[in-house]
Design a protein around this motif. Sequence first.
Motif, PDB file in Angstrom:
ATOM      1  N   LEU A  45       0.832  -1.207   0.000  1.00  0.00           N
ATOM      2  CA  LEU A  45       0.000   0.000   0.000  1.00  0.00           C
ATOM      3  C   LEU A  45       0.866   1.256   0.000  1.00  0.00           C
ATOM      4  O   LEU A  45       0.629   2.201  -0.763  1.00  0.00           O
ATOM      5  CB  LEU A  45      -0.932  -0.020   1.220  1.00  0.00           C
ATOM      6  CG  LEU A  45      -1.850   1.191   1.371  1.00  0.00           C
ATOM      7  CD1 LEU A  45      -2.750   1.357   0.154  1.00  0.00           C
ATOM      8  CD2 LEU A  45      -2.711   1.058   2.633  1.00  0.00           C
ATOM      9  N   MET A  46       1.900   1.259   0.824  1.00  0.00           N
ATOM     10  CA  MET A  46       2.743   2.450   0.921  1.00  0.00           C
ATOM     11  C   MET A  46       3.524   2.701  -0.359  1.00  0.00           C
ATOM     12  O   MET A  46       3.712   3.838  -0.766  1.00  0.00           O
ATOM     13  CB  MET A  46       3.681   2.315   2.104  1.00  0.00           C
ATOM     14  CG  MET A  46       2.873   2.313   3.379  1.00  0.00           C
ATOM     15  SD  MET A  46       3.874   2.668   4.786  1.00  0.00           S
ATOM     16  CE  MET A  46       2.671   3.520   5.779  1.00  0.00           C
ATOM     17  N   ARG A  47       3.973   1.622  -0.998  1.00  0.00           N
ATOM     18  CA  ARG A  47       4.711   1.796  -2.253  1.00  0.00           C
ATOM     19  C   ARG A  47       3.785   2.298  -3.365  1.00  0.00           C
ATOM     20  O   ARG A  47       4.225   3.047  -4.236  1.00  0.00           O
ATOM     21  CB  ARG A  47       5.417   0.492  -2.653  1.00  0.00           C
ATOM     22  CG  ARG A  47       6.459   0.077  -1.605  1.00  0.00           C
ATOM     23  CD  ARG A  47       7.422  -0.953  -2.147  1.00  0.00           C
ATOM     24  NE  ARG A  47       8.342  -0.327  -3.091  1.00  0.00           N
ATOM     25  CZ  ARG A  47       8.780  -0.889  -4.211  1.00  0.00           C
ATOM     26  NH1 ARG A  47       8.375  -2.101  -4.540  1.00  0.00           N
ATOM     27  NH2 ARG A  47       9.599  -0.238  -4.987  1.00  0.00           N
ATOM     28  N   ILE A  48       2.522   1.895  -3.316  1.00  0.00           N
ATOM     29  CA  ILE A  48       1.569   2.440  -4.285  1.00  0.00           C
ATOM     30  C   ILE A  48       1.382   3.938  -4.029  1.00  0.00           C
ATOM     31  O   ILE A  48       1.441   4.748  -4.959  1.00  0.00           O
ATOM     32  CB  ILE A  48       0.221   1.683  -4.219  1.00  0.00           C
ATOM     33  CG1 ILE A  48       0.391   0.273  -4.788  1.00  0.00           C
ATOM     34  CG2 ILE A  48      -0.868   2.444  -4.995  1.00  0.00           C
ATOM     35  CD1 ILE A  48      -0.821  -0.632  -4.605  1.00  0.00           C
ATOM     36  N   LEU A  49       1.202   4.320  -2.753  1.00  0.00           N
ATOM     37  CA  LEU A  49       1.024   5.739  -2.430  1.00  0.00           C
ATOM     38  C   LEU A  49       2.244   6.550  -2.851  1.00  0.00           C
ATOM     39  O   LEU A  49       2.121   7.691  -3.296  1.00  0.00           O
ATOM     40  CB  LEU A  49       0.775   5.927  -0.928  1.00  0.00           C
ATOM     41  CG  LEU A  49      -0.503   5.308  -0.377  1.00  0.00           C
ATOM     42  CD1 LEU A  49      -0.599   5.517   1.121  1.00  0.00           C
ATOM     43  CD2 LEU A  49      -1.727   5.898  -1.058  1.00  0.00           C
ATOM     44  N   ALA A  50       3.427   5.950  -2.720  1.00  0.00           N
ATOM     45  CA  ALA A  50       4.663   6.657  -3.084  1.00  0.00           C
ATOM     46  C   ALA A  50       4.927   6.616  -4.593  1.00  0.00           C
ATOM     47  O   ALA A  50       5.986   7.039  -5.043  1.00  0.00           O
ATOM     48  CB  ALA A  50       5.834   6.061  -2.313  1.00  0.00           C
ATOM     49  N   THR A  51       3.990   6.107  -5.349  1.00  0.00           N
ATOM     50  CA  THR A  51       4.053   5.993  -6.820  1.00  0.00           C
ATOM     51  C   THR A  51       5.205   5.108  -7.310  1.00  0.00           C
ATOM     52  O   THR A  51       5.699   5.267  -8.413  1.00  0.00           O
ATOM     53  CB  THR A  51       4.101   7.364  -7.557  1.00  0.00           C
ATOM     54  OG1 THR A  51       5.372   7.958  -7.369  1.00  0.00           O
ATOM     55  CG2 THR A  51       3.005   8.300  -7.102  1.00  0.00           C
ATOM     56  N   LEU A  52       5.605   4.148  -6.470  1.00  0.00           N
ATOM     57  CA  LEU A  52       6.679   3.230  -6.861  1.00  0.00           C
ATOM     58  C   LEU A  52       6.123   1.923  -7.422  1.00  0.00           C
ATOM     59  O   LEU A  52       6.858   1.100  -7.954  1.00  0.00           O
ATOM     60  CB  LEU A  52       7.570   2.916  -5.653  1.00  0.00           C
ATOM     61  CG  LEU A  52       8.260   4.152  -5.055  1.00  0.00           C
ATOM     62  CD1 LEU A  52       8.933   3.794  -3.742  1.00  0.00           C
ATOM     63  CD2 LEU A  52       9.281   4.711  -6.041  1.00  0.00           C
ATOM     64  N   LEU A  53       4.824   1.750  -7.267  1.00  0.00           N
ATOM     65  CA  LEU A  53       4.157   0.517  -7.683  1.00  0.00           C
ATOM     66  C   LEU A  53       2.786   0.915  -8.219  1.00  0.00           C
ATOM     67  O   LEU A  53       2.131   1.784  -7.654  1.00  0.00           O
ATOM     68  CB  LEU A  53       4.013  -0.347  -6.425  1.00  0.00           C
ATOM     69  CG  LEU A  53       3.829  -1.840  -6.499  1.00  0.00           C
ATOM     70  CD1 LEU A  53       5.009  -2.510  -7.192  1.00  0.00           C
ATOM     71  CD2 LEU A  53       3.702  -2.407  -5.078  1.00  0.00           C
ATOM     72  N   HIS A  54       2.364   0.268  -9.322  1.00  0.00           N
ATOM     73  CA  HIS A  54       1.051   0.581  -9.886  1.00  0.00           C
ATOM     74  C   HIS A  54      -0.023  -0.308  -9.291  1.00  0.00           C
ATOM     75  O   HIS A  54       0.182  -1.519  -9.201  1.00  0.00           O
ATOM     76  CB  HIS A  54       1.062   0.359 -11.405  1.00  0.00           C
ATOM     77  CG  HIS A  54       1.807   1.406 -12.142  1.00  0.00           C
ATOM     78  ND1 HIS A  54       1.378   2.711 -12.204  1.00  0.00           N
ATOM     79  CD2 HIS A  54       2.965   1.361 -12.841  1.00  0.00           C
ATOM     80  CE1 HIS A  54       2.243   3.414 -12.914  1.00  0.00           C
ATOM     81  NE2 HIS A  54       3.225   2.623 -13.312  1.00  0.00           N
TER      82      HIS A  54
END
Length: 222
Positions: A43-52
């Motif tokens: 979830l955090m990596r999605i928020l940080a735009t590192l994961l779609h």
Amino acid sequence: MITIRNLSKQYKNGEWALQHINLSIENGMFGLLGPNGAGKTTLMRILATLLHPTEGDVLLHGVPLTEPHRVRGMLGYLPQYFQVYPQLTAFEFLDYVGVMKGLDDKRKRKEEIEHLLEKVNLANKGKSKVKTFSGGMKQRLGIAQALLGSPRVLIVDEPTAGLDPEERVRFRNLLTQFSIDRTVLLSTHIVADIETSCRKLAVLNRGEVALTGSVHELGAYA
Ligand code: ADP
Ligand code: ADP
């Protein structure tokens, strides 16, 4: 303010790490509590735009993550297992991050770095190499790098995991200060991190939100 709508993530191996997450995260400190494997880092990596994400969408103060160039300046991220090249001094590291974030004015960058080092209680450590830092000092440097450029949203992934109990309390107090005028999302598997510092929380389990509410309401379950 973070709005998460029907967010799901399936990894290439078929694993659904997140399923139909809906959350509204207001200003202040919000806790994301869950065991290992719950989906916090995803979830955090999605928020940080590192994961779609596979499905769903996220808005940061009304701006969708699908506009990453607008979102990135609004967001600071301290990843789990934050690492710094140990030969750099704290100042050199922050200066490098500042350049990466597009803070082009060298003098303003220096001022902001010195101000941030003070705020994270590393004021006299700017010239010290990171390899001399304790775990707690490294995490405070991690917060300083996340705060460069004054983002309105701060995302911190399991920041207290490697810290001793005393450092953990100091670190939580620091995050509490930074949550006064921004949104701070803190992930942890340690209940005490949430109880003492967050007003609201979500419990994540196997990629789904199991519970959400105020710490007061959920106290009996936590
Ligand atoms: P995406 O679908 O977002 O592109 P990938 O499936 O390509 O993600 O995986 C990204 C990286 O994470 C790969 O290098 C992969 O080896 C690694 N990885 C695979 N499974 C796991 C796991 N269970 N936990 C952590 N990392 C993993
Ligand atoms: P947490 O941060 O709560 O420990 P994660 O987001 O790291 O949870 O992991 C959620 C689930 O997704 C776990 O089952 C994990 O094994 C899996 N996972 C994480 N990263 C990858 C990846 N890159 N590829 C495949 N599966 C992954």
